[in-house]
Design a protein around this motif. Structure first.
Motif, mmCIF file in Angstrom:
data_model
loop_
_atom_site.group_PDB
_atom_site.id
_atom_site.type_symbol
_atom_site.label_atom_id
_atom_site.label_comp_id
_atom_site.label_asym_id
_atom_site.label_seq_id
_atom_site.Cartn_x
_atom_site.Cartn_y
_atom_site.Cartn_z
ATOM 1 N N SER A 80 1.016 -1.483 -0.066
ATOM 2 C CA SER A 80 -0.395 -0.481 -0.274
ATOM 3 C C SER A 80 0.998 1.179 -0.204
ATOM 4 O O SER A 80 1.966 1.221 0.662
ATOM 5 N N VAL A 81 0.437 2.365 -0.699
ATOM 6 C CA VAL A 81 1.018 3.299 -0.854
ATOM 7 C C VAL A 81 -0.325 4.663 -0.679
ATOM 8 O O VAL A 81 -0.836 4.436 -1.548
ATOM 9 N N GLN A 82 -0.414 5.425 0.151
ATOM 10 C CA GLN A 82 -1.663 5.769 0.612
ATOM 11 C C GLN A 82 -1.891 7.071 1.031
ATOM 12 O O GLN A 82 -1.467 6.867 2.280
ATOM 13 N N LYS A 83 -2.077 7.983 0.018
ATOM 14 C CA LYS A 83 -1.902 9.711 1.650
ATOM 15 C C LYS A 83 -3.303 10.022 1.856
ATOM 16 O O LYS A 83 -4.056 9.250 1.245
ATOM 17 N N ILE A 84 -3.938 10.411 2.847
ATOM 18 C CA ILE A 84 -4.796 10.989 3.131
ATOM 19 C C ILE A 84 -4.983 12.285 4.066
ATOM 20 O O ILE A 84 -4.276 12.531 4.859
ATOM 21 N N SER A 85 -5.736 12.566 3.376
ATOM 22 C CA SER A 85 -6.822 13.494 3.958
ATOM 23 C C SER A 85 -8.090 13.446 5.251
ATOM 24 O O SER A 85 -8.471 12.485 4.536
ATOM 25 N N PRO A 86 -8.183 15.217 5.645
ATOM 26 C CA PRO A 86 -9.511 14.968 6.016
ATOM 27 C C PRO A 86 -10.459 14.215 5.551
ATOM 28 O O PRO A 86 -11.177 14.398 4.156
ATOM 29 N N GLY A 87 -11.449 13.869 6.471
ATOM 30 C CA GLY A 87 -12.489 13.260 6.261
ATOM 31 C C GLY A 87 -12.385 11.917 5.100
ATOM 32 O O GLY A 87 -13.269 11.482 4.456
ATOM 33 N N GLN A 88 -11.447 11.224 5.814
ATOM 34 C CA GLN A 88 -10.750 9.943 5.263
ATOM 35 C C GLN A 88 -10.444 9.584 5.808
ATOM 36 O O GLN A 88 -9.925 9.618 6.954
ATOM 37 N N VAL A 89 -10.965 7.602 6.020
ATOM 38 C CA VAL A 89 -10.447 7.067 6.980
ATOM 39 C C VAL A 89 -9.086 5.919 6.336
ATOM 40 O O VAL A 89 -9.216 5.231 5.035
ATOM 41 N N ASN A 90 -7.976 5.334 7.422
ATOM 42 C CA ASN A 90 -7.435 4.911 6.957
ATOM 43 C C ASN A 90 -8.020 3.360 8.174
ATOM 44 O O ASN A 90 -7.054 3.509 9.246
ATOM 45 N N PHE A 91 -7.445 2.141 7.202
ATOM 46 C CA PHE A 91 -8.029 1.073 8.276
ATOM 47 C C PHE A 91 -7.038 0.301 8.116
ATOM 48 O O PHE A 91 -7.328 -0.539 6.919
ATOM 49 N N MET A 92 -5.954 -0.235 9.103
ATOM 50 C CA MET A 92 -4.748 -0.982 9.129
ATOM 51 C C MET A 92 -5.116 -2.297 9.754
ATOM 52 O O MET A 92 -4.568 -1.986 11.220
ATOM 53 N N THR A 93 -5.405 -3.338 8.584
ATOM 54 C CA THR A 93 -5.858 -4.843 9.373
ATOM 55 C C THR A 93 -4.087 -5.160 10.272
ATOM 56 O O THR A 93 -3.458 -5.842 9.019
ATOM 57 N N ALA A 94 -3.886 -5.319 10.832
ATOM 58 C CA ALA A 94 -2.147 -6.041 10.966
ATOM 59 C C ALA A 94 -2.481 -7.273 11.080
ATOM 60 O O ALA A 94 -1.367 -8.384 10.912
ATOM 61 N N GLY A 95 -3.538 -8.773 11.874
ATOM 62 C CA GLY A 95 -3.384 -9.454 12.065
ATOM 63 C C GLY A 95 -2.154 -10.332 12.461
ATOM 64 O O GLY A 95 -1.899 -9.878 13.540
ATOM 65 N N ARG A 96 -1.874 -11.635 11.331
ATOM 66 C CA ARG A 96 -0.469 -11.641 12.371
ATOM 67 C C ARG A 96 0.508 -10.999 12.143
ATOM 68 O O ARG A 96 1.313 -11.264 13.018
ATOM 69 N N GLY A 97 0.729 -9.834 11.162
ATOM 70 C CA GLY A 97 1.915 -8.907 10.914
ATOM 71 C C GLY A 97 2.126 -8.773 9.719
ATOM 72 O O GLY A 97 1.864 -8.434 9.086
ATOM 73 N N ILE A 98 1.955 -6.843 9.878
ATOM 74 C CA ILE A 98 3.155 -6.116 8.424
ATOM 75 C C ILE A 98 3.027 -4.722 9.428
ATOM 76 O O ILE A 98 4.054 -4.837 11.080
ATOM 77 N N ALA A 99 4.055 -4.437 8.225
ATOM 78 C CA ALA A 99 5.569 -3.021 8.966
ATOM 79 C C ALA A 99 4.407 -2.039 8.219
ATOM 80 O O ALA A 99 4.466 -2.490 7.075
ATOM 81 N N HIS A 100 4.409 -0.758 8.539
ATOM 82 C CA HIS A 100 4.682 0.467 8.566
ATOM 83 C C HIS A 100 5.196 1.863 9.090
ATOM 84 O O HIS A 100 5.879 1.402 9.498
ATOM 85 N N SER A 101 4.795 2.676 7.305
ATOM 86 C CA SER A 101 5.475 3.758 7.527
ATOM 87 C C SER A 101 4.393 5.160 7.492
ATOM 88 O O SER A 101 3.866 5.259 6.706
ATOM 89 N N GLU A 102 4.515 6.015 8.266
ATOM 90 C CA GLU A 102 4.231 7.859 8.101
ATOM 91 C C GLU A 102 4.740 8.589 7.828
ATOM 92 O O GLU A 102 5.581 9.261 9.236
ATOM 93 N N LEU A 103 4.277 9.704 6.810
ATOM 94 C CA LEU A 103 5.516 10.427 7.088
ATOM 95 C C LEU A 103 4.218 12.099 6.178
ATOM 96 O O LEU A 103 3.432 11.548 5.268
ATOM 97 N N SER A 104 4.394 12.463 6.489
ATOM 98 C CA SER A 104 3.249 13.750 6.903
ATOM 99 C C SER A 104 3.853 15.043 5.682
ATOM 100 O O SER A 104 4.921 14.633 5.161
ATOM 101 N N SER A 105 2.974 15.656 5.181
ATOM 102 C CA SER A 105 3.357 16.370 3.539
ATOM 103 C C SER A 105 3.289 17.982 4.169
ATOM 104 O O SER A 105 3.057 18.582 5.445
ATOM 105 N N LYS A 106 4.392 18.748 4.073
ATOM 106 C CA LYS A 106 4.791 20.338 4.077
ATOM 107 C C LYS A 106 3.341 20.482 3.403
ATOM 108 O O LYS A 106 3.196 20.944 2.709
ATOM 109 N N THR A 107 2.980 21.357 4.293
ATOM 110 C CA THR A 107 1.460 22.207 3.955
ATOM 111 C C THR A 107 1.834 23.335 4.510
ATOM 112 O O THR A 107 1.673 24.014 5.765
ATOM 113 N N ASP A 108 0.580 23.957 3.830
ATOM 114 C CA ASP A 108 0.271 25.301 4.820
ATOM 115 C C ASP A 108 -0.449 26.046 5.959
ATOM 116 O O ASP A 108 -0.167 26.390 6.726
#
Ligand code: MN
Length: 296
Positions: A80-108
Motif C-alpha cells: 500500500s502507498v496511500q495519502k490520507i486527507s481530512p474526511g477520509q479514513v485509513n484502516f490497517m488490519t495487522a492480523g498476524r503481522g504487517i510493517a508500515h511507515s507514516e510521513l506527513s506532507s509539508k503544507t501551509d
C-alpha cells in the motif's frame, strides 16, 4: 454510572522528530473503550512535516487514522502507498503481522490527527494483513451537528471499513449552542474526545484534549456545545479478552510478544518489507525484566 473525565498524558513517540502526542487510552484510569485500546491525539501543530514515523511492525490490531488537518502518506509491507486527507479514513488490519511507515506532507496549514487502535478478537488476530482507504463515509446532519461515521454504525449509517469487533467511531462537529443525542446500545460503553472547543457530555463538562468516558447502560450519548466543538465519539461492546499490549504488538502472552519482537529485530518475513522516503526502521525497545501479564 456518571460520565468521568480522563485527562491525557503526554507521550513522546519513537519517531525521528520526537513528537509528543496526548494519550487518553490506555491510561491508569481507563484501560480501553469497547475494543478501542489506544487513543492518541497529535497536534494541531504548524510543523506539518512533523510526523515522520519510520517503518515499524504491528500485530493483532487494526490501526485507524483520522486527520483533522494536513496530509499523511502511509506505506506498508503489503504494497500500500496511500495519502490520507481530512474526511477520509485509513484502516490497517495487522492480523498476524504487517510493517508500515507514516510521513506527513509539508503544507501551509496545520497537522492535526488522531490515531486509534482496535483490538482484534482471538478468531481474527492471526488473519492475513489488509489495508483499506475509505473516502465514501456517511455524513449525518442533525441540528447544528455534523456526524461523519468512520467505523461501525451510528444513527443508522455504517462506515464501509471492515470491522472485526462490535465497535463504532465518528467525528462530530458542533456549531455554537448546538447539541446532539446519539442513540447508544445499552451494552456499549462510549468515550468522547474533545479535539477543539469544549463540550458537555452526558452532563459532564469536557475541555479540549479531555476524554469523557461513560459506562454501559446509557441509551443515548448527549453532546452539547455552548461555544462549538469538534469531538471524536468512540464506543462498542466491552472487549473482555485478556491481552498483552507491548510496544506495537497486541498478543495474548509474554512468549508471543517476545517472538514478535525477535522476528522484527531479525528481519523475519512475518512483517514483510517495503521502501519509503524516510528510510530505515524503528528498532524494538528492550523487553522489561518482568513477565508481561495478560489483562482485561
Ligand atoms: Mn503504526
Amino acid at each position: 454510572m456518571p460520565t468521568r473525565i480522563i485527562v491525557p498524558r503526554d507521550v513522546v513517540l519513537t519517531t525521528r522528530t520526537n513528537i509528543a502526542v496526548r494519550r487518553t487510552v490506555p491510561h491508569r484510569d481507563l484501560r480501553r473503550v469497547g475494543a478501542w485500546i489506544f487513543v492518541d491525539h497529535f497536534g494541531p501543530t504548524t510543523q506539518t512535516d512533523g510526523m515522520v514515523v519510520a517503518a515499524h511492525p504491528h500485530t493483532g490490531l487494526q490501526t485507524v487514522t483520522w486527520l483533522f488537518e494536513g496530509e499523511v502518506e502511509h506505506r506498508d509491507s503489503i504494497g500500500s502507498v496511500q495519502k490520507i486527507s481530512p474526511g477520509q479514513v485509513n484502516f490497517m488490519t495487522a492480523g498476524r503481522g504487517i510493517a508500515h511507515s507514516e510521513l506527513s506532507s509539508k503544507t501551509d496549514g496545520n497537522l492535526h490527527a488522531v490515531q486509534l487502535w482496535l483490538a482484534l478478537p482471538e478468531t481474527e488476530r492471526h488473519r492475513e494483513p489488509m489495508f483499506e482507504h475509505r473516502t465514501d463515509l456517511p455524513v449525518i446532519e442533525s441540528g447544528g451537528a455534523s456526524v461523519t461515521v468512520f467505523a461501525g454504525s451510528l444513527l443508522g449509517h455504517a462506515s464501509p471499513a471492515t470491522m472485526f469487533t462490535d465497535s463504532f467511531g465518528a467525528e462530530i462537529v458542533l456549531t455554537a449552542s448546538s447539541s446532539i443525542d446519539i442513540p447508544i446500545h445499552v451494552a456499549h460503553e462510549t468515550a468522547v474526545l474533545v479535539v477543539d472547543g469544549s463540550a458537555v457530555v452526558n452532563g459532564t463538562p469536557t475541555a479540549t484534549t479531555e476524554l469523557a468516558f461513560t459506562e454501559p447502560g446509557e441509551p443515548v450519548a448527549r453532546i452539547e456545545s455552548p461555544a462549538g466543538a469538534r469531538v471524536i465519539l468512540l464506543g462498542g461492546t466491552p472487549f473482555t479478552e485478556r491481552i498483552v499490549m507491548w510496544w506495537n504488538f497486541v498478543e495474548r502472552s509474554h512468549a508471543e510478544i517476545r517472538d514478535a519482537r525477535d522476528q522484527w529485530e531479525s528481519g523475519d518475513p512475518r512483517f514483510g518489507e517495503f521502501s519509503d522516503h524516510i528510510v530505515g526502521r524503528i528498532p524494538a525497545p528492550e523487553l522489561p525484566n518482568v513477565t508481561l501479564q495478560p489483562r482485561v
